[in-house]
Design an enzyme around this catalytic site. Sequence first.
Site, PDB file in Angstrom:
ATOM      1  N   ASP A   1       0.834  -1.197   0.000  1.00 41.75           N
ATOM      2  CA  ASP A   1       0.000   0.000   0.000  1.00 41.75           C
ATOM      3  C   ASP A   1       0.877   1.259   0.000  1.00 41.75           C
ATOM      4  O   ASP A   1       1.744   1.403   0.875  1.00 41.75           O
ATOM      5  CB  ASP A   1      -0.881  -0.043   1.262  1.00 41.75           C
ATOM      6  CG  ASP A   1      -1.993   0.976   1.256  1.00 41.75           C
ATOM      7  OD1 ASP A   1      -3.022   0.715   0.607  1.00 41.75           O
ATOM      8  OD2 ASP A   1      -1.819   2.041   1.901  1.00 41.75           O
TER       9      ASP A   1
ATOM     10  N   GLU B   1       1.330  -0.504  -5.012  1.00 43.22           N
ATOM     11  CA  GLU B   1       0.142   0.321  -5.193  1.00 43.22           C
ATOM     12  C   GLU B   1       0.562   1.780  -5.110  1.00 43.22           C
ATOM     13  O   GLU B   1       0.381   2.440  -4.096  1.00 43.22           O
ATOM     14  CB  GLU B   1      -0.918   0.006  -4.117  1.00 43.22           C
ATOM     15  CG  GLU B   1      -2.249   0.673  -4.413  1.00 43.22           C
ATOM     16  CD  GLU B   1      -2.678   1.693  -3.360  1.00 43.22           C
ATOM     17  OE1 GLU B   1      -3.827   2.141  -3.416  1.00 43.22           O
ATOM     18  OE2 GLU B   1      -1.855   2.065  -2.483  1.00 43.22           O
TER      19      GLU B   1
END
Lengths: 547, 547
Positions: free
Chosen positions: B388, B417
């Site tokens: 993330d 990401e």
Amino acid sequence: MTSSTRRLPDQRPSRVIIDAVFPEIDDGRFPAKRTVGERFEVTAHIVSDGHDLVDAVLRLRPEAGGDWAEVHFEALGNDEYRARATARTPGRYRYTVEAWIDAYRSWATDLERRVMANWDIASELREGARFVEEAANRAGWPDAERLRVLAARLADESIPQLERASSALDPEYVALAALYPDRGNAARYDRELPLVIDSERARYGTWYEMFPRSQGTDPNRSATFREAAGRLPDIAAMGFDVLYLPPVHPIGTTKRKGRNNALEAAPGDPGSPWAIGGPEGGHTAVHPDLGTIEDFDWFVGEARNFGIDVALDIAFQCSPDHPWVHEHPEWFRHRPDGSIKYAENPPKRYEDVYPLDFDTEAWESLWTALLGVFEFWLDHGVKIFRVDNPHTKPFPFWEWLIGQIKAREPSALFLAEAFTRPKRMQALAKLGFDQSYSYFTWRNSKAEIVEYFTELTTPPVSEFMRANLFVNTPDILHEYLQVGGRPAFLVRATLAATLGPTYGIYSGFELCEGDPVPGTEEYADSEKYQVKVRDWDAPGNIKAEIS
Amino acid sequence: MTSSTRRLPDQRPSRVIIDAVFPEIDDGRFPAKRTVGERFEVTAHIVSDGHDLVDAVLRLRPEAGGDWAEVHFEALGNDEYRARATARTPGRYRYTVEAWIDAYRSWATDLERRVMANWDIASELREGARFVEEAANRAGWPDAERLRVLAARLADESIPQLERASSALDPEYVALAALYPDRGNAARYDRELPLVIDSERARYGTWYEMFPRSQGTDPNRSATFREAAGRLPDIAAMGFDVLYLPPVHPIGTTKRKGRNNALEAAPGDPGSPWAIGGPEGGHTAVHPDLGTIEDFDWFVGEARNFGIDVALDIAFQCSPDHPWVHEHPEWFRHRPDGSIKYAENPPKRYEDVYPLDFDTEAWESLWTALLGVFEFWLDHGVKIFRVDNPHTKPFPFWEWLIGQIKAREPSALFLAEAFTRPKRMQALAKLGFDQSYSYFTWRNSKAEIVEYFTELTTPPVSEFMRANLFVNTPDILHEYLQVGGRPAFLVRATLAATLGPTYGIYSGFELCEGDPVPGTEEYADSEKYQVKVRDWDAPGNIKAEIS
């Protein structure tokens, strides 16, 4: 996984990454090239994580050492940065890039967004005061004083937040704080890239090639340097500033070529100047018919009085009569029967010339002797060398030789006469040749010209290769000139003079000489094999148009 | 110039120059990437002086050491060369290039031209016999024997010259002699470039993202791993081979967000899985409502039985209730008043999340702890990690961490990401992320798609960055899907599945879910903040079309 394999870096790495530094030729193996006063632009990609802003400098210094000069990069957007510099002294330099988080500007940008969002910024202003105080500690008077005033103001809770924010965001203060960043955790590009600064002549100049022996009035004998000097006013008036002479050395008599490249010379035929060497000497002698070395020195001085530099042709090959053939047989290639191999490129034979054998075990003495040739002419005032067929000698030899000469004389200039494949021409340019002959003579249609000059003017080629746009040479009389008449000569001269900063003509071009050996690009009655006397003011000449 | 400045090289440099070796990412700072069995093509420019021909090999070996494997380059013309190889074992490799003058082939080519010119070749045949004898001395049996036969024949003056030349030029003999060249003066490219061979899954795969807590039948409570496993047959039937789960850890209660990102949670609201950590544990714990760590292990095994790898979301941020907040306050950023800063991006605040402070003095213990998180899940059978927001953490941290993990498990796979600027996404790919989320969701017109996929599939980007073409995510419901209905979902799934080897969907896509929070790309009643129970076989679904 044991903890011993979890090796951490010795210190926390910088958060900034620098890459795509340009120019960088072959990973920094070869230098980018500029001339004195020419703009040197460096671009780089500089990225970091998060929302912080980065600042960066281009660092430049002489290769020999000394302090780094620094120029700040400007952000172009999309994580691309650009810096520009100019050098005023020829020589070799190094450049690199350093980048860091710009803590104050990052803080100020964030502060501005908080103000716009109407948030409380008490905590941020305290933080900012600390940044400014730290900058003050890195600054000297009077900037330190100014920064301390700002720090005190930011921390002064009796002043409304918005007024303090307004001071913090004052562009003058932001710029001032940026002058004293914490570069303790700066990223340094991991190499110092080479840059060569050449004299202006390496980039800009107009060349005139002539055979000194043809500059007299009697086609049956060689003119002398003293006679050839009579052409200097004419050449200067046409605007040329480099006068390039084919080899001026003694010419061999063994297997000498006759007029029009005849296999046997007739009595009185002068031979090709590229069949270098005779009993009178080799690459460091002048042909007795041209005069003495003192006459040569005088000629160079006369040319200089007209603002003209003399360029010499250095062709590393020997006639069978060259002194080296007897003194250094080990520098030549021998057949199994012991005879020396003359130059061949089947089906062509060049019996009047022996190539040097760069594969010889005695390469060290050979290299040293060849370096000595350049040194000799440097001592005689010649700084510009047109090197014949460099692509048939080992590339590392040239890199070494040019490096040696330029270490002594940074404004020395080497033009490569390498009509060969593109990557070999580029390799010669990378390893030290300042200029290169080009395919220009063979690019005559618009599409050809657009394509070729796009290649020459596009990075990376444009960073290290400079084309010298000769419109003709003693070896190349293009069909365009053979059939096009005077208009063709005007077109080609105009293109050469405007498509790049350096161009040249081989004498006779201004007289629109266009008679070939039929079916070839050779000149009829080529001056390579005979003395050629011309009327330099013959009707139809384009001297006025050129100048 | 004194002789001391005329320093010659220690040994005669090779006549061959190797450059423009490609792929070479940032001067070899970062590896090129391939997967097991994928073709690895290397090109280079190889030039030498004169008329001699060169031969060259690509050399490859594991980074840890061992013998070099060699593959010959083929000439493409214009001094360009190409070699191809394939690796069958994941891991890190090194490759480089070696090139030399191919003496025999150069000699043979010259011989052929002499034959065509009808020249006497007695001397050349003697020379050729010597070349072949030297090759024989470098060969072993039986090639040495065959070469000696050829050498004797070339030297045998009782055989007509043309017959001997014909033997010398026999392609089989030319190839045989080329196997035993003199590489004593070969050029070696001056660096050993890195290459990473990943498992096939790094390049090829189809991903399915789902919230395990939503896979039950009661919207008022979290489903368990045991219940969620009921979806596996359905997911496998659609053809997916990676099942990606948002964070499965305990979720904080302090400042917990309510449904639809409400600032205050209502009783029973489950909170966002990205607000990681509570009294039950942090990044190495599972949410009690999902089950135990044993249940997780069981779930991973069940998925594997369906040919599906479980991928975990690693989000390095903490809820205020995370154990690290108390155990390691030094890993967080504090305001001047001592409180910890929550995540902010004015005008947005994320009060339920504390970012980690990578600028902390305690970076070494922080990095080590974060590495431990990956190690923990690796020990629980997870090899695929969706990271993330990696671009908000220092890039060198990721390079170090991924290097550590891959040294232990070469087939580990990291998906970044990072919805950020192109060069930052590329930097993450260079320094180790195997795959990257992309801009695909926002490229919907033909022109946009052509431009973007040209960028992704063009070197150098294609050498190190692999896009994972998610059609939607819990954060991105593009307008195209909001308004396009079922046909839009089919179009996007088809494009994603055919424009690259890896794509993914976030569950609900197969049901053509397209209701947004008006004016945004957020889903209405987003699963990020509530349990969402669906009928996975609802009419209008596109499961059959996807599979």
